[in-house]
Design a protein around this motif. Structure first.
Motif, PDB file in Angstrom:
ATOM      1  N   HIS A  34      26.561  49.726  41.936  1.00 52.59           N
ATOM      2  CA  HIS A  34      25.255  49.174  42.294  1.00 52.59           C
ATOM      3  C   HIS A  34      25.322  48.044  43.322  1.00 52.59           C
ATOM      4  CE1 HIS A  34      23.751  51.436  38.769  1.00 52.59           C
ATOM      5  NE2 HIS A  34      22.621  51.434  39.443  1.00 52.59           N
ATOM      6  N   LYS A  35      26.502  47.558  43.617  1.00 55.44           N
ATOM      7  CA  LYS A  35      26.610  46.559  44.678  1.00 55.44           C
ATOM      8  C   LYS A  35      26.348  47.178  46.043  1.00 55.44           C
ATOM      9  CE  LYS A  35      29.891  43.556  42.242  1.00 55.44           C
ATOM     10  NZ  LYS A  35      31.256  42.953  42.264  1.00 55.44           N
ATOM     11  N   SER A  36      26.631  48.466  46.148  1.00 57.63           N
ATOM     12  CA  SER A  36      26.469  49.155  47.434  1.00 57.63           C
ATOM     13  C   SER A  36      25.263  50.072  47.466  1.00 57.63           C
ATOM     14  CB  SER A  36      27.728  49.980  47.741  1.00 57.63           C
ATOM     15  OG  SER A  36      28.881  49.164  47.749  1.00 57.63           O
ATOM     16  N   TYR A  37      24.737  50.426  46.294  1.00 56.27           N
ATOM     17  CA  TYR A  37      23.617  51.365  46.232  1.00 56.27           C
ATOM     18  C   TYR A  37      22.542  50.842  45.283  1.00 56.27           C
ATOM     19  CZ  TYR A  37      27.108  54.465  48.296  1.00 56.27           C
ATOM     20  OH  TYR A  37      28.076  54.998  49.110  1.00 56.27           O
ATOM     21  N   LYS A  38      21.315  51.190  45.596  1.00 54.80           N
ATOM     22  CA  LYS A  38      20.194  50.746  44.774  1.00 54.80           C
ATOM     23  C   LYS A  38      20.156  51.513  43.456  1.00 54.80           C
ATOM     24  CE  LYS A  38      15.180  49.973  45.066  1.00 54.80           C
ATOM     25  NZ  LYS A  38      13.975  50.144  45.930  1.00 54.80           N
ATOM     26  N   LYS A  39      20.415  52.812  43.514  1.00 57.00           N
ATOM     27  CA  LYS A  39      20.385  53.649  42.317  1.00 57.00           C
ATOM     28  C   LYS A  39      21.585  54.589  42.312  1.00 57.00           C
ATOM     29  CE  LYS A  39      16.414  52.205  40.613  1.00 57.00           C
ATOM     30  NZ  LYS A  39      16.305  51.546  39.292  1.00 57.00           N
ATOM     31  N   VAL A  40      22.006  54.957  41.098  1.00 56.43           N
ATOM     32  CA  VAL A  40      23.136  55.872  40.921  1.00 56.43           C
ATOM     33  C   VAL A  40      22.665  57.078  40.114  1.00 56.43           C
ATOM     34  CG1 VAL A  40      25.426  56.178  39.946  1.00 56.43           C
ATOM     35  CG2 VAL A  40      24.817  54.004  41.028  1.00 56.43           C
ATOM     36  N   ILE A  41      22.917  58.268  40.661  1.00 58.41           N
ATOM     37  CA  ILE A  41      22.529  59.521  40.014  1.00 58.41           C
ATOM     38  C   ILE A  41      23.797  60.273  39.629  1.00 58.41           C
ATOM     39  CG2 ILE A  41      21.280  61.692  40.282  1.00 58.41           C
ATOM     40  CD1 ILE A  41      19.777  60.307  42.650  1.00 58.41           C
ATOM     41  N   LEU A  42      23.888  60.680  38.393  1.00 58.10           N
ATOM     42  CA  LEU A  42      25.030  61.465  37.935  1.00 58.10           C
ATOM     43  C   LEU A  42      24.630  62.925  37.849  1.00 58.10           C
ATOM     44  CD1 LEU A  42      27.897  61.759  36.707  1.00 58.10           C
ATOM     45  CD2 LEU A  42      26.851  61.361  34.466  1.00 58.10           C
ATOM     46  N   TYR A  43      25.387  63.788  38.520  1.00 61.07           N
ATOM     47  CA  TYR A  43      25.164  65.227  38.445  1.00 61.07           C
ATOM     48  C   TYR A  43      26.350  65.861  37.724  1.00 61.07           C
ATOM     49  CZ  TYR A  43      24.641  70.114  39.927  1.00 61.07           C
ATOM     50  OH  TYR A  43      24.526  71.485  39.936  1.00 61.07           O
ATOM     51  N   ALA A  44      26.091  66.453  36.556  1.00 58.02           N
ATOM     52  CA  ALA A  44      27.163  67.026  35.730  1.00 58.02           C
ATOM     53  C   ALA A  44      26.754  68.415  35.254  1.00 58.02           C
ATOM     54  CB  ALA A  44      27.461  66.112  34.538  1.00 58.02           C
ATOM     55  N   PRO A  45      27.014  69.435  36.051  1.00 54.79           N
ATOM     56  CA  PRO A  45      26.649  70.806  35.659  1.00 54.79           C
ATOM     57  C   PRO A  45      27.681  71.424  34.733  1.00 54.79           C
ATOM     58  CG  PRO A  45      27.642  70.815  37.840  1.00 54.79           C
ATOM     59  CD  PRO A  45      27.571  69.365  37.410  1.00 54.79           C
ATOM     60  N   THR A  46      27.300  72.496  34.082  1.00 50.14           N
ATOM     61  CA  THR A  46      28.199  73.196  33.181  1.00 50.14           C
ATOM     62  C   THR A  46      29.057  74.195  33.942  1.00 50.14           C
ATOM     63  OG1 THR A  46      28.303  74.278  31.020  1.00 50.14           O
ATOM     64  CG2 THR A  46      26.711  75.150  32.583  1.00 50.14           C
ATOM     65  N   PHE A  47      29.964  74.820  33.232  1.00 44.61           N
ATOM     66  CA  PHE A  47      30.866  75.817  33.803  1.00 44.61           C
ATOM     67  C   PHE A  47      30.243  77.204  33.655  1.00 44.61           C
ATOM     68  CE2 PHE A  47      34.641  78.622  32.725  1.00 44.61           C
ATOM     69  CZ  PHE A  47      34.977  78.861  34.044  1.00 44.61           C
ATOM     70  N   ARG A  48      30.241  77.956  34.747  1.00 44.34           N
ATOM     71  CA  ARG A  48      29.676  79.309  34.719  1.00 44.34           C
ATOM     72  C   ARG A  48      30.809  80.321  34.837  1.00 44.34           C
ATOM     73  NH1 ARG A  48      25.929  75.924  36.627  1.00 44.34           N
ATOM     74  NH2 ARG A  48      23.721  76.462  36.524  1.00 44.34           N
ATOM     75  N   GLU A  49      31.452  80.600  33.727  1.00 39.46           N
ATOM     76  CA  GLU A  49      32.647  81.433  33.774  1.00 39.46           C
ATOM     77  C   GLU A  49      32.350  82.887  34.073  1.00 39.46           C
ATOM     78  OE1 GLU A  49      34.671  81.951  30.015  1.00 39.46           O
ATOM     79  OE2 GLU A  49      32.890  81.260  28.965  1.00 39.46           O
ATOM     80  N   SER A  50      31.161  83.360  33.770  1.00 41.09           N
ATOM     81  CA  SER A  50      30.860  84.774  33.999  1.00 41.09           C
ATOM     82  C   SER A  50      30.312  85.035  35.392  1.00 41.09           C
ATOM     83  CB  SER A  50      29.850  85.278  32.955  1.00 41.09           C
ATOM     84  OG  SER A  50      28.664  84.514  33.011  1.00 41.09           O
ATOM     85  N   PHE A  51      30.048  83.950  36.157  1.00 42.02           N
ATOM     86  CA  PHE A  51      29.521  84.102  37.502  1.00 42.02           C
ATOM     87  C   PHE A  51      30.669  84.409  38.467  1.00 42.02           C
ATOM     88  CE2 PHE A  51      25.953  83.042  35.396  1.00 42.02           C
ATOM     89  CZ  PHE A  51      24.958  82.331  36.026  1.00 42.02           C
ATOM     90  N   ASP A  52      30.345  84.599  39.741  1.00 41.04           N
ATOM     91  CA  ASP A  52      31.360  84.900  40.747  1.00 41.04           C
ATOM     92  C   ASP A  52      32.173  83.649  41.040  1.00 41.04           C
ATOM     93  OD1 ASP A  52      32.924  85.752  42.773  1.00 41.04           O
ATOM     94  OD2 ASP A  52      31.315  86.356  44.120  1.00 41.04           O
ATOM     95  N   ASN A  53      33.334  83.553  40.419  1.00 43.81           N
ATOM     96  CA  ASN A  53      34.151  82.354  40.565  1.00 43.81           C
ATOM     97  C   ASN A  53      35.149  82.433  41.708  1.00 43.81           C
ATOM     98  OD1 ASN A  53      32.933  81.004  38.435  1.00 43.81           O
ATOM     99  ND2 ASN A  53      34.285  81.938  36.925  1.00 43.81           N
ATOM    100  N   THR A  54      34.998  83.471  42.555  1.00 46.25           N
ATOM    101  CA  THR A  54      35.896  83.578  43.701  1.00 46.25           C
ATOM    102  C   THR A  54      35.375  82.789  44.890  1.00 46.25           C
ATOM    103  OG1 THR A  54      34.786  85.585  44.499  1.00 46.25           O
ATOM    104  CG2 THR A  54      36.628  85.857  42.944  1.00 46.25           C
ATOM    105  N   LYS A  55      34.102  82.457  44.854  1.00 45.75           N
ATOM    106  CA  LYS A  55      33.502  81.735  45.969  1.00 45.75           C
ATOM    107  C   LYS A  55      33.777  80.232  45.851  1.00 45.75           C
ATOM    108  CE  LYS A  55      29.661  85.002  46.523  1.00 45.75           C
ATOM    109  NZ  LYS A  55      28.176  85.146  46.518  1.00 45.75           N
ATOM    110  N   PRO A  56      33.939  79.545  46.991  1.00 45.64           N
ATOM    111  CA  PRO A  56      34.126  78.082  46.949  1.00 45.64           C
ATOM    112  C   PRO A  56      32.916  77.407  46.311  1.00 45.64           C
ATOM    113  CG  PRO A  56      34.654  78.969  49.109  1.00 45.64           C
ATOM    114  CD  PRO A  56      33.997  80.078  48.350  1.00 45.64           C
ATOM    115  N   LEU A  57      33.164  76.351  45.596  1.00 43.72           N
ATOM    116  CA  LEU A  57      32.088  75.625  44.922  1.00 43.72           C
ATOM    117  C   LEU A  57      31.438  74.657  45.900  1.00 43.72           C
ATOM    118  CD1 LEU A  57      30.903  75.443  42.046  1.00 43.72           C
ATOM    119  CD2 LEU A  57      32.382  73.468  41.672  1.00 43.72           C
ATOM    120  N   ARG A  58      30.110  74.725  46.010  1.00 40.53           N
ATOM    121  CA  ARG A  58      29.380  73.849  46.921  1.00 40.53           C
ATOM    122  C   ARG A  58      28.262  73.156  46.150  1.00 40.53           C
ATOM    123  NH1 ARG A  58      31.078  75.370  51.944  1.00 40.53           N
ATOM    124  NH2 ARG A  58      29.596  73.986  52.976  1.00 40.53           N
TER     125      ARG A  58
END
Length: 374
Positions: free
Chosen positions: A175-199
């Protein structure tokens, strides 16, 4: 080779002496470990206890030097422990050992691995080898047992030790450098196409990296993207080039290098963004706004499945199904801490028996009781 070693120890277990003062801990990661706070508590309050800490791989096998003699010594030390504490299910024990399973998540999703025989064997093994299963509450015990089908008397609702981190403070790194902090924590999608790079796109078809980066800069926000440990292999530094600033990517290895657990950083965030991850159940203890991205809800429910349905009823925050809605809800959540507060408080009462920051001590004392019993 690993299974062979386990079988050999199982056969000759009667010859293995147990050290009455030893507790073995198997730690999988730094992404919300229930092991780390327990070890710190035990070392600080009960230095007389012989603590054995072993790291395990995602497959559940012990991590060693790789040579056979080292692996054998690890299994021998493990089976010489009177109490064995795990977070992903015990994989070996004898009649002389007592096992305590802490698990690694609040049970919100169906066990994806139930769809194959290997996973069925794993669940049966966990049920057979688990003596005590620590849960958040009676409700979470019911959810766990809808997947585990074990003797309900094994469940002990003492709370998750890692959640005690939410009741303590650490130096604010952001918070010294930013006004607000947002945490993004998605789950693991093991049945999805996991060959593609994660973006970073929140699974939105209309997502624009450039537009979102400008949004973060204009609103003086830092986005911390915590990759799921099982997704880290799909991410590369090249995927971060679209965000020259205002983005911090956390991996389990990064947390290990920092010497901190993810849950020590949760209290530094102002808002949580997630999808179907059970992290929101723990974030309820902070009583801060949450945003849920649900663009692929139908597909996720079909291929993995949620224990808590309908989805909208169990997620105490806005459900965003496109990029424009996400930006709108981020601004509202950052400006109004009371947004969806009633819903958060309602679920907190159901999910958590304890909200006092004392779960580590409760679980620690429970382990000591087992250690001192005959």
């Amino acid at each position: 080779m690993v299974r062979f070693i386990q079988s050999v120890f199982q056969v000759f277990s009667v010859l293995i002496p147990v050290r009455e003062n030893r507790v073995a801990f198997l730690r999988r990661s730094f992404s919300g470990s229930n092991i780390t706070p327990l070890i710190d508590w035990m070392r600080a309050n009960h230095p007389e206890i012989d603590i054995l800490l072993l790291d395990s791989s995602p497959s559940g096998h012990l991590i060693g030097t790789g040579n056979l003699s080292s692996r054998i010594r690890q299994y021998l030390a493990l089976l010489q422990s009177k109490v064995i504490v795990t977070t992903h299910g015990p994989f070996i024990k004898t009649a002389k050992n007592k096992t305590v399973e802490l698990w690694h998540a609040f049970p919100t999703k169906k066990p994806s691995t139930l769809h194959n025989q290997r996973a069925l064997r794993r669940i049966k093994r966990i049920n057979r080898l688990t003596d005590h299963f620590v849960s958040y509450s009676d409700f979470s015990s019911l959810l766990h047992n809808s997947r585990n089908h074990m003797d309900f008397g094994k469940y002990v609702p003492l709370g998750a030790p890692r959640n005690d981190y939410l009741f303590s403070s650490m130096p604010d790194l952001y918070h010294k450098s930013y006004k607000k902090v947002i945490l993004y924590a998605p789950t693991f999608r093991e049945s999805f196409d996991n060959t593609k790079p994660l973006r970073l796109n929140f699974w939105f078809d209309d997502f624009s990296a450039e537009e979102f980066h400008n949004f973060l800069v204009q609103n003086e926000c830092l986005l911390i993207w915590k990759l799921h440990p099982n997704d880290e292999k799909r991410w590369s530094v090249a995927g971060q080039s679209e965000f020259p600033s205002n983005l911090l990517i956390l991996t389990d290895n990064k947390l290990r290098e920092m010497g901190v657990d993810l849950y020590q950083l949760l209290s530094l965030s102002d808002v949580l963004i997630t999808d179907f991850s059970s992290i929101y159940a723990d974030y309820l203890l902070l009583d801060r706004p949450m945003i849920f991205t649900a663009a692929d809800e139908l597909r996720f429910n079909e291929e993995r499945g949620l224990l808590l349905n309908p989805y909208d009823a169990w997620m105490p925050g806005p459900k965003c199904r496109n990029f424009a809605q996400l930006k709108e809800e981020i601004l509202r959540s950052l400006s109004d801490p009371a947004y969806f507060r009633l819903e958060r408080h309602f679920l907190r009462r159901i999910f958590h028996r304890y909200t006092d920051g004392g779960s580590t001590e409760r679980v620690g004392n429970f382990i000591l009781t087992l250690l001192r019993s005959k």
